[in-house]
Design an enzyme around this catalytic site. Structure first.
Site, PDB file in Angstrom:
ATOM      1  N   ASP A  91      -0.196  -2.058   0.287  1.00 50.25           N
ATOM      2  CA  ASP A  91       0.687  -3.218   0.309  1.00 50.25           C
ATOM      3  C   ASP A  91       0.110  -4.235   1.287  1.00 50.25           C
ATOM      4  OD1 ASP A  91       2.740  -4.940  -0.098  1.00 50.25           O
ATOM      5  OD2 ASP A  91       4.314  -3.621   0.658  1.00 50.25           O
ATOM      6  N   ALA A  92      -0.749  -5.101   0.757  1.00 49.99           N
ATOM      7  CA  ALA A  92      -1.440  -6.078   1.595  1.00 49.99           C
ATOM      8  C   ALA A  92      -1.090  -7.512   1.217  1.00 49.99           C
ATOM      9  CB  ALA A  92      -2.955  -5.875   1.491  1.00 49.99           C
ATOM     10  N   LYS A  93      -0.651  -7.720  -0.031  1.00 53.44           N
ATOM     11  CA  LYS A  93      -0.233  -9.039  -0.529  1.00 53.44           C
ATOM     12  C   LYS A  93      -1.273 -10.117  -0.249  1.00 53.44           C
ATOM     13  CE  LYS A  93       4.709  -7.958  -0.198  1.00 53.44           C
ATOM     14  NZ  LYS A  93       4.639  -6.675   0.536  1.00 53.44           N
ATOM     15  N   ARG A  94      -2.523  -9.791  -0.463  1.00 50.91           N
ATOM     16  CA  ARG A  94      -3.592 -10.755  -0.230  1.00 50.91           C
ATOM     17  C   ARG A  94      -3.625 -11.801  -1.336  1.00 50.91           C
ATOM     18  NH1 ARG A  94      -3.318  -8.228   4.193  1.00 50.91           N
ATOM     19  NH2 ARG A  94      -5.176  -7.361   5.189  1.00 50.91           N
TER      20      ARG A  94
END
Length: 277
Positions: free
Chosen positions: A96-99
């Site tokens: 879960d990094a939402k880059r």
């Protein structure tokens, strides 16, 4: 060796282990509730406990990168070990990094999480499409090449998200609908499930857009944010079979007892099964 497509691996995991994703979110208040310090030692103990308790039984574990990154390089080292050990125990790891960025920067983000040469190599990663869906192309292409998955934010569980995600473009199509439409195109023809998913909050009163994208739908918001497994059929309709319910605090609060963590995860798996009968 290239992995089988993520969508196929995820479908198998959901069918054999139950439809549940558990977050690994070592925020300060949760560390304190476990009797741990808000420090590297606490981070290590927390992460190891969750992996040892759940990685051999839940379909997906979802570490939130920010809670590790806040400790600097040593925290990222703990994240690397967490990912490695979770995957070794059989869980699929969704980073879960939402880059989200463009060009070579997006390509570098993709390599960080979707390249087998990276110590953070995960089965899938969350991304933000709000620099334009086309900006995700490096991640989509690398994921397809390596048998990994990508989950793009579409209709998130936070109330602020609507001001962007429900906005209507010049062609009259809501932004979220455009994201979902393009994910469906990426998944066209995939069996038994596409590898390109969307994040759609379980807290929505009405999705109001087409959710049948032939790909997984990560559904945060269950538990602490107010949604329940019983809400999922209403929100997702016929697409509920492809939902990956995501629960963090309402499982993690039962630590540090491994048995209690397992019992909480098993309870949510059972609640989902009951909801979709």
């Amino acid at each position: 060796m290239t992995l089988a497509p993520f969508g196929a691996r995820l479908r198998q995991a959901l069918d054999t282990r139950g439809q549940l994703c558990v977050g690994i979110d070592p925020h300060a208040s949760l560390l304190a509730a476990w009797g741990l310090g808000d420090d590297l030692a606490g981070l290590e103990t927390f992460s190891r406990t969750v992996v040892e308790a759940l990685a051999d039984r839940v379909a997906v574990l979802k570490p939130q990168a920010a809670f590790f990154e806040r400790f600097g390089s040593k925290g990222v080292a703990v994240l690397e070990k967490t990912v490695e050990e979770a995957r070794a125990a059989g869980a699929l790891v969704l980073m879960d990094a939402k880059r989200g960025d463009i060009g070579s920067t997006m390509a570098a983000y993709a390599e960080a999480f979707l390249s087998p040469a990276s110590p953070l190599f995960s089965d899938a990663v969350t991304v933000s499409p709000y620099l334009g869906f086309g900006s995700l192309r490096p991640a989509l292409d690398l994921a397809r090449e390596q048998g990994c998955g990508v989950f793009a934010l579409a209709l998130t569980s936070n109330p602020e998200g609507a001001e962007v995600q429900r906005a209507v473009g010049a062609d009259g199509e809501p932004v979220a609908a455009a994201v979902l439409r393009q994910l469906a195109a990426e998944n066209a023809g995939a069996e038994p499930l596409g590898s390109f998913g969307a994040v759609v909050g379980a807290t929505l009163a009405d999705a109001g857009v087409e959710l049948a994208i032939n790909g997984p739908l990560l559904a945060p918001g269950i538990g602490a944010q107010g949604a329940t497994m019983a809400d999922l059929p209403r929100v997702f309709g016929a697409s509920v079979i492809n939902v990956v319910p995501s629960v963090s605090r309402d499982v993690l609060k039962h630590g540090p007892s491994a048995a209690a963590l397992r019992e909480a995860a098993e309870r949510f798996v059972g609640e989902f099964a009951d909801a979709v009968k």
